[in-house]
Design an enzyme around this catalytic site. Structure first.
Site: not given
Ligand SMILES: [Zn+2]
Ligand SMILES: [Zn+2]
Ligand SMILES: [Zn+2]
Ligand SMILES: [Zn+2]
Lengths: 450, 450
Positions: A265, A277, A311-312, A339
């Protein structure tokens, strides 16, 4: 490619090209360079913001630069949210500031903040067990520590308070919630992350204290006096905002309509630069494709690299991809996401129902055992996995991942170039072999290899 | 007490009381409890603020509670300074926020901040070597990394940019300075600390970037484009403010006018709770006295515990003590300070010119070698040492001290209870033996032991 007896020495069934892919990946800096570029030239890239838009532009340019084909953005719209002022202090008995951060999606306190007594729940389960009512106007503090584990097994249980703390406290009349951060470090960084409101409970603000601040609050509470806190968080919903998935391909030479998808992501939380991340994942997957392109390798099937947006904030890119590709999900022969940081993988998980010989062979070539659990392929792959897309996952060592996860400290210096290169090697070999295999990975598809 | 052959087994010359002091210290929590209380019930305590005043009140009460005598505050006045808003961002070419903090004593930027191009100096020495002029209106960025070492040897060289960066840049026309934090970590915490202005150079604002932010800025600069930064720091001088040294004693039974001084500093920077700097020292020294009191031990000389105020902002408590006690400094037979965290000592340094047998015996009892360097006894002891007060120092392992030093992350969780107890043992035994010795530690005083 004939699938012979698969050993752990990494040689069986491997040909010169396979070895070359591993060697070039391990000696190269493709993955590191991409995450270095993304985190340096864009930095944080919160879903729905102009920073995420700049990240998409950056990724389109990078995908083209490394030679991916059919580079494009598949746009979608998300409900925007942005952080504002966030301050907290103990007012009595021991006045002092506390460091915290609003959880993603939280509503704001009234302007200027609130001041109220704290009611302490050592764990989320203690709050769930509390009677309805009795918290009217209080600030609820939910503690509870997360256990470290290579597979991040402590995250789910620890995350319950983040996901549902506002609902459970709100039901009982509380005016706001502070939680001990969901994380495994003891640094003065609060960890953010998405929370959710229930439809039938009035939303109340929720924020996360850093672990040392949560420790401090527990010690103050232990003194037995009433503890009053002032809390002011001013995040706001920003309405419909643009996001998108960035896509690039190595088009297959024989069956281009069949897709091997490797993704990560692109968005990050706003506090850090999203290196582990999930800039790492973007580097690992795009870097893997770059390795193949640089070696002049064109697979039979198409290898598709996807940098998912948003995504988050609820896997919104993963859902958007699934919906947009509803009609050709059956052409996705294998999908996987990176991820979980940049540490090397220690096992391979299978989310396929048939034809896993190729994956097992790749695992053996990487000296990785096959894990006993299944997988949904990763957060953005989950939605398509539930529609039958076969998946696998390189399980990375995440023992220290939640030290940094969703904090300001998620920055490039935390990535070891050799470690990320090992991930590139894994993704490059897997993508190459899966895209050249005759195998389908679905049980109900004739397995032409057998 | 006869001084025999001193070995490293810790037994020679030791009597039952000495062993009891070590055992009680090592098995006790006196030092830890004090730093736990100070950091929890007061928290940060910046010099000259009402928080430092609360810390004095807390310390007076604690000193009385543990049984110290003649507990009092010796007040003095300092120039106050407080932090305000502090934000920074790269404006171009890659817009993103940067984390930094104003250095202590810095002036503010104009209200609303400034925006200017960055001029980069890899080290402070590069800035010193730069010609006069040429930096008109620029923001100077001074990088340069600090080396880790048990004795903190890297601090002095790294600290030059903090102390004099504003002067050297200001001389050359710069409008502000940002430095890489003086520290050894790679976390997203800026390190504050006192800076100084030269009398003949117009003061300009100076702030410290966290190490990851400094890395990021270097990477951005490496791209070769002009880098513009927006910088807004709003600290302010608050005029004359109260500070003070808190003093408590175990009054000597035979020569009460002779003083063995063990001290630490009570103030902290405002970002953290000052656990390792220097709540630990307050715990170690007051805890050492508490051990003796609890054992019913009254020494021949007076043991004086001093919690110095306003150390961080220029050793102001140390100078105030020296001036107030100018007439009886000759009665101070030995003085030492704990101000290097809570890790165990690894050697003993001597700042005495004669009569060091007692100190050597205590070192042997603790299995500590005598270091080859001298000492001034610690930052607040330095001023009296320069007036002839004999000193010694337990050199603590400071390898990781500058990971936390002057950051928000200086909190109680960083202190190991066993480690701080070992320091209490060292201070308790040294204070006891020095206060019972016939020895003076000055060369020009007859050494009655010999
Ligand atoms: Zn992530
Ligand atoms: Zn995350
Ligand atoms: Zn200090
Ligand atoms: Zn200090």
């Amino acid at each position: 490619v004939s699938v012979g007896q698969v050993g752990m020495d990494g040689s069986d069934g491997m040909d010169a090209v396979d070895f070359q892919i591993l060697e070039q990946s391990r000696s190269g800096t493709q993955g590191y360079d991409i995450v270095e570029g993304l985190t340096t030239e864009v930095g944080e890239r919160l879903a729905g913001t102009e920073a995420e838009a700049r990240a998409r532009d950056w990724t389109v340019a990078k995908f083209k630069e490394i030679g991916l084909e059919n580079v494009r953005v598949e746009p979608f719209t998300i409900p925007g949210w942005e952080r504002g002022v966030e301050t907290a202090a103990i007012i009595s008995p021991f006045p002092q500031e506390m460091l915290l951060t609003a959880l993603g999606g939280s509503v704001a306190t009234p302007a200027g903040g609130i001041t109220s007594d704290i009611v302490y729940f050592p764990t989320f389960e203690d709050l769930e067990a509390a009677p309805m009512g009795g918290l009217d106007g209080k600030i609820v503090f939910i503690s509870g520590r997360m256990e470290k584990a290579p597979d991040g097994a402590g995250y789910g249980p620890a995350n319950r308070k983040r996901q549902s703390g506002a609902t459970e406290a709100g039901k009982r009349g509380a005016t706001a919630v502070v939680i001990r951060s969901v994380g495994t470090d003891s640094h003065r960084f609060p960890h953010t992350g998405q929370m959710r409101y229930a439809d039938d409970v009035a939303p109340i603000p929720i924020a996360a204290l850093s672990a040392p601040d949560a420790d401090q609050l527990e010690r103050i509470l232990e003194r037995g006096e009433t503890v009053r806190m002032a809390l002011n968080i001013q995040p706001r919903a920003t309405g419909d905002m643009p996001s998108g998935n960035v896509i690039g391909e190595i088009v297959g030479s024989e069956r281009p309509e069949e897709i091997v998808l490797i993704g990560a992501h692109l968005d990050s939380w706003d506090l850090g630069t999203g290196a582990i991340d999930d800039g790492a994942g973007v580097g690992i997957t795009a870097g893997a494709a770059q390795i193949l392109i640089e070696q002049g390798l064109r697979p039979k099937r198409t290898i598709r690299v996807v940098a998912f947006g948003a995504e988050e904030v609820g896997l919104l890119g993963g859902f958007a991809y699934r919906d947009r590709h509803a009609d050709d999900l059956d052409k996705h022969v294998l999908a996987t996401e990176s991820d979980f940081g940049a540490e090397p993988p220690y096992e391979v998980l299978l989310g396929v129902t048939e034809g896993d010989a190729v994956i097992r062979e790749v695992a053996a070539a990487l000296n990785l055992p096959i894990g006993t659990r299944g997988t949904n392929g990763g957060p953005d792959i989950g939605p398509m996995a539930r529609r039958g897309v076969p998946t696998m996952r390189f399980q990375q060592d995440g023992t220290d991942y939640f030290d940094l996860h969703h904090t300001p400290d998620d920055t490039l210096d935390k990535i070891d170039p050799d470690d990320i290169a090992e991930n590139v090697a894994a993704f490059a070999l897997m993508a190459w072999r899966a895209a050249n295999a005759e195998t389908d990975f679905r049980a109900d598809t004739p397995d032409t290899d057998k």
